[in-house]
Design a protein around this motif. Structure first.
Motif, mmCIF file in Angstrom:
data_model
loop_
_atom_site.group_PDB
_atom_site.id
_atom_site.type_symbol
_atom_site.label_atom_id
_atom_site.label_comp_id
_atom_site.label_asym_id
_atom_site.label_seq_id
_atom_site.Cartn_x
_atom_site.Cartn_y
_atom_site.Cartn_z
ATOM 1 N N GLU A 295 13.474 5.690 26.731
ATOM 2 C CA GLU A 295 13.265 6.622 27.844
ATOM 3 C C GLU A 295 14.191 6.200 28.976
ATOM 4 O O GLU A 295 13.764 5.731 30.035
ATOM 5 C CB GLU A 295 11.798 6.624 28.272
ATOM 6 C CG GLU A 295 10.874 7.170 27.193
ATOM 7 C CD GLU A 295 9.429 7.246 27.646
ATOM 8 O OE1 GLU A 295 9.151 7.007 28.841
ATOM 9 O OE2 GLU A 295 8.563 7.543 26.810
ATOM 10 N N ARG A 296 15.486 6.374 28.744
ATOM 11 C CA ARG A 296 16.487 5.830 29.662
ATOM 12 C C ARG A 296 16.349 6.355 31.090
ATOM 13 O O ARG A 296 16.454 5.582 32.044
ATOM 14 C CB ARG A 296 17.893 6.149 29.149
ATOM 15 C CG ARG A 296 18.985 5.572 30.053
ATOM 16 C CD ARG A 296 20.357 5.976 29.595
ATOM 17 N NE ARG A 296 20.540 7.410 29.624
ATOM 18 C CZ ARG A 296 21.460 8.063 28.905
ATOM 19 N NH1 ARG A 296 22.260 7.380 28.100
ATOM 20 N NH2 ARG A 296 21.584 9.370 28.992
ATOM 21 N N GLU A 297 16.156 7.645 31.238
ATOM 22 C CA GLU A 297 16.123 8.202 32.592
ATOM 23 C C GLU A 297 14.941 7.653 33.388
ATOM 24 O O GLU A 297 15.061 7.393 34.586
ATOM 25 C CB GLU A 297 16.099 9.733 32.537
ATOM 26 C CG GLU A 297 17.356 10.334 31.915
ATOM 27 C CD GLU A 297 18.643 9.771 32.503
ATOM 28 O OE1 GLU A 297 18.724 9.611 33.735
ATOM 29 O OE2 GLU A 297 19.581 9.489 31.721
ATOM 30 N N LYS A 298 13.835 7.465 32.711
ATOM 31 C CA LYS A 298 12.681 6.872 33.387
ATOM 32 C C LYS A 298 12.980 5.425 33.778
ATOM 33 O O LYS A 298 12.681 4.989 34.898
ATOM 34 C CB LYS A 298 11.451 6.922 32.472
ATOM 35 C CG LYS A 298 10.199 6.317 33.092
ATOM 36 C CD LYS A 298 9.019 6.404 32.139
ATOM 37 C CE LYS A 298 7.788 5.764 32.771
ATOM 38 N NZ LYS A 298 6.609 5.802 31.855
ATOM 39 N N ARG A 300 15.962 4.072 34.205
ATOM 40 C CA ARG A 300 16.993 4.046 35.233
ATOM 41 C C ARG A 300 16.406 4.372 36.604
ATOM 42 O O ARG A 300 16.771 3.755 37.616
ATOM 43 C CB ARG A 300 18.103 5.051 34.881
ATOM 44 C CG ARG A 300 19.325 4.901 35.750
ATOM 45 C CD ARG A 300 20.411 5.897 35.435
ATOM 46 N NE ARG A 300 21.638 5.531 36.103
ATOM 47 C CZ ARG A 300 22.661 6.348 36.296
ATOM 48 N NH1 ARG A 300 22.609 7.593 35.858
ATOM 49 N NH2 ARG A 300 23.746 5.931 36.926
ATOM 50 N N ALA A 301 15.498 5.340 36.647
ATOM 51 C CA ALA A 301 14.852 5.683 37.919
ATOM 52 C C ALA A 301 14.026 4.517 38.446
ATOM 53 O O ALA A 301 13.994 4.258 39.664
ATOM 54 C CB ALA A 301 13.969 6.920 37.728
ATOM 55 N N PRO A 315 27.571 9.098 28.802
ATOM 56 C CA PRO A 315 26.422 9.992 28.617
ATOM 57 C C PRO A 315 26.698 11.202 27.738
ATOM 58 O O PRO A 315 25.759 11.884 27.324
ATOM 59 C CB PRO A 315 26.108 10.431 30.052
ATOM 60 C CG PRO A 315 27.433 10.363 30.749
ATOM 61 C CD PRO A 315 28.133 9.188 30.157
ATOM 62 N N ASN A 340 22.250 9.044 24.510
ATOM 63 C CA ASN A 340 20.943 9.264 25.130
ATOM 64 C C ASN A 340 20.209 7.980 25.504
ATOM 65 O O ASN A 340 19.188 8.036 26.189
ATOM 66 C CB ASN A 340 20.060 10.085 24.188
ATOM 67 C CG ASN A 340 20.591 11.488 23.979
ATOM 68 O OD1 ASN A 340 21.085 12.113 24.908
ATOM 69 N ND2 ASN A 340 20.497 11.987 22.756
#
Length: 370
Positions: A295-298, A300-301, A315, A340
Motif C-alpha cells: 500500500e505504497r501511497e498510504k 508514503r503519506a 511510477p 505500483n
C-alpha cells in the motif's frame, strides 16, 4: 524538522572550495568547449572504468543515442531494427532508441533486483533484434554474464546504460567496461553529479570510439569537414572540471552509500516493507535505496506526515507512458507490479546518523492495517 529526499546543496558543500577553484580555472583559461578539462576528465574516467576510451558528451540520453548512431554508421543496425531494453527504467533509455529510428522492445524485470530479466530478454529476440541495453538500475549491475551469453548466442551488441551505477563492480570489472560499449549520465543527482547536464561514452573499441567522438561534434573531426550527420553534444569545460573533482571522491562516496544502505537493511524491520536485494554488495553502489510496499501511497503519506520526503522511481513503466501508447497492450507483470510498489527513501552521503535513525524508527513504526 523535515528530512528531504535529497539535499544537493549539502552534498556539494563538501567539495565547494575545490569546485570553485576548478570553475575559476576554466574562467581564467578562456577556453570553454573542447579544451584541457574535457581531455583530462576523459583520460581519468577511462582509466577509472578500465577502458581505452571515454568520450564526454552533453547528457546521458545523448550518450545512448550516439552509441546507436555509431552502430548505424557502421552498418551494424539500420532503421527499423529492434533494441531490447527493460520496461522498468527512466524513459531516456527508450527515447534514445526511438530517436534513432530503431524499435524499442521491452523486456520484463527481475522482482528481486528490479533489473532486466535475462529470461525475458531471450523471449523477446527476433530476426530484427540487433542489441540489448542492460540498465544497471538504482546502482546495481544487471546480470551481465547471462546477458553476455545471450548476446553472443544471437550475435547481438550489448550496451550498458550505467547512468546510475558509476563505480559498481561486477566480477572484477567496473561498469563502463562490462559490455561492448557503455553510456553514463552525470546529471546533478548522480553519484558523481555535475552542476548541470553531462554524460559520457566508454569503450575499448577504437573505431566505435572514433565515430562516437565525431558524431558528438557535428559529425566532424576537422573544422568545417563533416563526415557524418552528427549532433552538438560535447561535455563542456565547466562540467568536465567539476566532474574531475567529483571523480576523486567517487569511491569514498560510494563506500558511504554502501554503509548507509547496510544500516537501513540491518535496522528496518517491518513485515509490510520489502527491502532491496543486495546479496552481491560489490556490484551495488546504491544510487537509490528502493523499498517496496503493498500500500505504497498510504505508506508514503505516513512518511510525509512524519516530515520524511520520498520519491518514486519509476511510477509509470515505459509501456504505460502516453509517449509509448503503441505499447500499452503489452503484459509485463513484474514491471507493472514494481511501478505500483517501489518507493525511494531519503538517500545521500551527507545523511546524519540522527536523520538515519529517525527514518528507520519511523518506517518500523508504520502499520499497514492501522
Amino acid at each position: 524538522m523535515t528530512i528531504p529526499f535529497l539535499n544537493l546543496k549539502r552534498e556539494n558543500e563538501r567539495y565547494a572550495a575545490e569546485i570553485k577553484e576548478a570553475v575559476s580555472r576554466v574562467i581564467d583559461s578562456g577556453r570553454y568547449i573542447l579544451g584541457e578539462e574535457k581531455d583530462r576528465f576523459e583520460k581519468d574516467f577511462a582509466a577509472y572504468c578500465g577502458v581505452k576510451h571515454c568520450i564526454g558528451v552533453g547528457n546521458g540520453l545523448d550518450a545512448i543515442r550516439l552509441i546507436l548512431m555509431a552502430y548505424m554508421e557502421q552498418g551494424v543496425m539500420q532503421a527499423g531494427n529492434e533494441v531490447i531494453l527493460p520496461a522498468n527504467t527512466f524513459i531516456a533509455t527508450a527515447l534514445a532508441v526511438s530517436q534513432c529510428g530503431l524499435v524499442p522492445v521491452l523486456a520484463d524485470c527481475d522482482i528481486a533486483t528490479c533489473n532486466i530479466a535475462p529470461a525475458s530478454v531471450k523471449e523477446k529476440i527476433s530476426s530484427g533484434t540487433k542489441a540489448i541495453i542492460a540498465v544497471h538500475l538504482y546502482g546495481q549491475t544487471a546480470a551481465m554474464d547471462e546477458l553476455k551469453q545471450i548476446a553472443g548466442q544471437y550475435g547481438l551488441k550489448l550496451i550498458e546504460d550505467a547512468a546510475q551505477a558509476h563505480g559498481a563492480v561486477y566480477k572484477g570489472g567496473k561498469t563502463g567496461s562490462l559490455a561492448d560499449i557503455a553510456a553514463f549520465s552525470f546529471y546533478p543527482v548522480k553519484n558523481p553529479g555535475a552542476l548541470g547536464d553531462a554524460g559520457a561514452v566508454t569503450t575499448d573499441d577504437d573505431e566505435l570510439a572514433r565515430i562516437v567522438r565525431d558524431l558528438s561534434n557535428y559529425g566532424s573531426n576537422k573544422k568545417y569537414v563533416h563526415e557524418y550527420k552528427g549532433l552538438n553534444s560535447r561535455l563542456d569545460e565547466m562540467q568536465a572540471a567539476v566532474l574531475s573533482v567529483r571523480l576523486k571522491y567517487l569511491d569514498k562516496d560510494n563506500q558511504r552509500r554502501k554503509e548507509i544502505a547496510a544500516c537501513y537493511s540491518a535496522n528496518i524491520r517491518n513485515e509490510d516493507i520489502v527491502l532491496p536485494d543486495n546479496r552481491n554488495k560489490e556490484s551495488h553502489v546504491f544510487h537509490l535505496y528502493v523499498i517496496r510496499a503493498k500500500e505504497r501511497e498510504k505508506f508514503r503519506a505516513y512518511l510525509e506526515n512524519n516530515s520524511i520526503r520520498t520519491q518514486i522511481h519509476y511510477p509509470v513503466a515505459i509501456h504505460k507512458q502516453p509517449a509509448y501508447s503503441e505499447l500499452k497492450h503489452l503484459s509485463l507483470p513484474v514491471s507493472e507490479q514494481l511501478q505500483n510498489e517501489v518507493l525511494s527513501l531519503p538517500f545521500y552521503t551527507s545523511l546524519t546518523d540522527e536523520e538515519l535513525y529517525r527514518i528507520m524508527e519511523t518506517v518500523n513504526n508504520y502499520e499497514r492495517k492501522s
